[in-house]
Design a protein around this motif. Structure first.
Motif, PDB file in Angstrom:
ATOM      1  N   ILE A 173     -15.150 -37.245 135.435  1.00 50.11           N
ATOM      2  CA  ILE A 173     -14.534 -37.876 134.276  1.00 50.11           C
ATOM      3  C   ILE A 173     -14.248 -36.797 133.240  1.00 50.11           C
ATOM      4  O   ILE A 173     -15.088 -35.924 132.991  1.00 50.11           O
ATOM      5  N   VAL A 174     -13.055 -36.851 132.630  1.00 44.15           N
ATOM      6  CA  VAL A 174     -12.705 -35.899 131.573  1.00 44.15           C
ATOM      7  C   VAL A 174     -12.251 -36.682 130.341  1.00 44.15           C
ATOM      8  O   VAL A 174     -11.800 -37.824 130.449  1.00 44.15           O
ATOM      9  N   SER A 175     -12.375 -36.052 129.179  1.00 38.06           N
ATOM     10  CA  SER A 175     -11.924 -36.664 127.930  1.00 38.06           C
ATOM     11  C   SER A 175     -10.703 -35.916 127.423  1.00 38.06           C
ATOM     12  O   SER A 175     -10.756 -34.699 127.215  1.00 38.06           O
ATOM     13  N   LEU A 176      -9.603 -36.647 127.212  1.00 35.40           N
ATOM     14  CA  LEU A 176      -8.359 -36.030 126.737  1.00 35.40           C
ATOM     15  C   LEU A 176      -8.193 -36.238 125.235  1.00 35.40           C
ATOM     16  O   LEU A 176      -7.087 -36.407 124.737  1.00 35.40           O
ATOM     17  N   ASN A 177      -9.304 -36.219 124.507  1.00 29.88           N
ATOM     18  CA  ASN A 177      -9.280 -36.519 123.071  1.00 29.88           C
ATOM     19  C   ASN A 177      -8.393 -35.585 122.262  1.00 29.88           C
ATOM     20  O   ASN A 177      -7.878 -35.968 121.218  1.00 29.88           O
ATOM     21  N   THR A 178      -8.194 -34.346 122.726  1.00 26.16           N
ATOM     22  CA  THR A 178      -7.403 -33.388 121.941  1.00 26.16           C
ATOM     23  C   THR A 178      -5.910 -33.712 121.953  1.00 26.16           C
ATOM     24  O   THR A 178      -5.152 -33.127 121.185  1.00 26.16           O
ATOM     25  N   LEU A 179      -5.474 -34.653 122.784  1.00 29.19           N
ATOM     26  CA  LEU A 179      -4.061 -35.029 122.824  1.00 29.19           C
ATOM     27  C   LEU A 179      -3.688 -35.999 121.720  1.00 29.19           C
ATOM     28  O   LEU A 179      -2.516 -36.160 121.394  1.00 29.19           O
ATOM     29  N   MET A 180      -4.659 -36.672 121.136  1.00 31.23           N
ATOM     30  CA  MET A 180      -4.363 -37.775 120.223  1.00 31.23           C
ATOM     31  C   MET A 180      -3.807 -37.286 118.882  1.00 31.23           C
ATOM     32  O   MET A 180      -4.216 -36.260 118.356  1.00 31.23           O
ATOM     33  N   VAL A 181      -2.857 -38.063 118.353  1.00 30.46           N
ATOM     34  CA  VAL A 181      -2.273 -37.776 117.042  1.00 30.46           C
ATOM     35  C   VAL A 181      -2.390 -39.019 116.157  1.00 30.46           C
ATOM     36  O   VAL A 181      -3.121 -39.042 115.178  1.00 30.46           O
ATOM     37  N   ASP A 182      -1.668 -40.075 116.503  1.00 31.24           N
ATOM     38  CA  ASP A 182      -1.672 -41.297 115.706  1.00 31.24           C
ATOM     39  C   ASP A 182      -2.918 -42.139 115.958  1.00 31.24           C
ATOM     40  O   ASP A 182      -3.487 -42.730 115.052  1.00 31.24           O
ATOM     41  N   GLY A 183      -3.334 -42.214 117.227  1.00 35.08           N
ATOM     42  CA  GLY A 183      -4.559 -42.928 117.550  1.00 35.08           C
ATOM     43  C   GLY A 183      -4.400 -44.413 117.810  1.00 35.08           C
ATOM     44  O   GLY A 183      -5.385 -45.116 118.017  1.00 35.08           O
TER      45      GLY A 183
ATOM     46  N   PHE B  35     -10.750 -40.323 131.422  1.00 36.21           N
ATOM     47  CA  PHE B  35     -10.020 -40.669 132.632  1.00 36.21           C
ATOM     48  C   PHE B  35     -10.624 -39.956 133.838  1.00 36.21           C
ATOM     49  O   PHE B  35     -11.400 -39.006 133.690  1.00 36.21           O
ATOM     50  N   ASP B  36     -10.201 -40.395 135.012  1.00 38.91           N
ATOM     51  CA  ASP B  36     -10.589 -39.740 136.258  1.00 38.91           C
ATOM     52  C   ASP B  36      -9.946 -38.347 136.296  1.00 38.91           C
ATOM     53  O   ASP B  36      -8.718 -38.223 136.342  1.00 38.91           O
TER      54      ASP B  36
END
Length: 294
Positions: free
Chosen positions: A216-226, A251-252
């Protein structure tokens, strides 16, 4: 308004802040994030929750000074107030909803890179509170950029350190240390959860795929507006378009198109750099009235 009640310099340009936000603290779960604004004209800054205490009513955020708004945030001090602090947002980590006895039968390895160590902490802490001790690899460029090590040791089963220059712990990448643990030290894991730089998560996923390990990985750094409305955090997962802020942020890792995600992540770097430069020139008296249109 949301008051900053504590501030701590963790490493060069990396700050921890505890924010008084009782309602967010009461509802927060591992893996979720908040969105804050410094003032009514400030941009929305999404940050993954790094810790929380429902009884005392505070939420911890960890911020690195990478752009104009995060630099302003990190310049604030205890007693200062944020205009907005909305959350918790996003989907909690999947294991929160799993049967505890089933979780106790699994061996989980967390791999944290850089500032990504902060959102790993509440996940490891939650597992510890439910009698599950996970192993953690913390990676950093050098010993001076390591964060949350002592806190992590209090809640994890084993904490392993990897630094690029060998100044602390294992000399090498987190993937090399993971191979060492499995191939040479006889460690066995059922699942890997990785949070850190996109390139790190890409190679963690490539490596764990060789071992057949769920990742499992977290793609939190992609978020802008949320909220999923801006579309900035679109990512392809398993051949389908997903939105990090509403479908994730976790996500997987074996299904994420990391190359696409990294291209999208790079789109905003020049905008932030340009804005920071303009604000610096403004402070120095070099920007005219149309400076922001240049």
């Amino acid at each position: 308004m949301y008051k900053i009640i504590k501030k701590e310099l963790l490493a060069p340009n990396i700050y921890r802040m505890d924010i008084a936000a009782p309602r967010v603290a009461c509802s927060a779960k591992p893996g979720q994030f908040i969105i804050l604004r410094l003032d009514e004209k400030g941009e929305r800054i999404p940050l993954t929750i790094a810790d929380y205490d429902a009884a005392e009513g505070w939420v911890t955020i960890v911020t690195q000074t990478v752009g104009y708004s995060t630099t302003k945030l990190c310049a604030m001090n205890p007693g200062d107030e944020l205009a907005d602090f909305a959350g918790p947002l996003g989907r909690p980590s999947d294991f929160v909803h799993e049967d505890i006895e089933t979780l106790r039968s699994r061996k989980i390895l967390f791999i944290a890179g850089g500032v990504g160590t902060a959102p790993v902490y509440p996940q490891v802490k939650w597992l510890s509170q439910h009698g599950i001790k996970a192993d953690v690899i913390i990676g950093a460029k050098n010993k001076d950029t390591l964060i949350f090590v002592d806190m992590m040791k209090q809640v994890a089963g084993n904490v392993y350190i990897a630094t690029d220059d060998g100044s602390a712990g294992f000399h090498g990448m987190v993937t090399d240390l993971m191979r060492d643990l499995i191939d040479k030290q006889g460690k066995r894991y059922d699942e890997v959860i990785a949070i850190g730089p996109m390139i790190m998560m890409k190679f963690v996923a490539k490596t764990t795929k060789q071992y057949g390990l769920k990742t499992i990985v977290s793609l939190n750094t992609l978020m802008v507006d949320g909220t999923g409305m801006c579309g900035a955090c679109r990512v392809t997962v398993g051949g389908k378009t997903r939105f990090t802020c509403v479908d994730g942020p976790e996500f997987d890792g074996h299904e994420v198109d990391f190359d696409e995600a990294m291209r999208r992540q790079g789109m905003y770097k020049t905008i932030e750099s340009r804005k920071a430069k303009i604000e610096q020139e403004r402070a120095e008296g070099h920007v005219c009235k149309v400076g922001l249109d240049r």
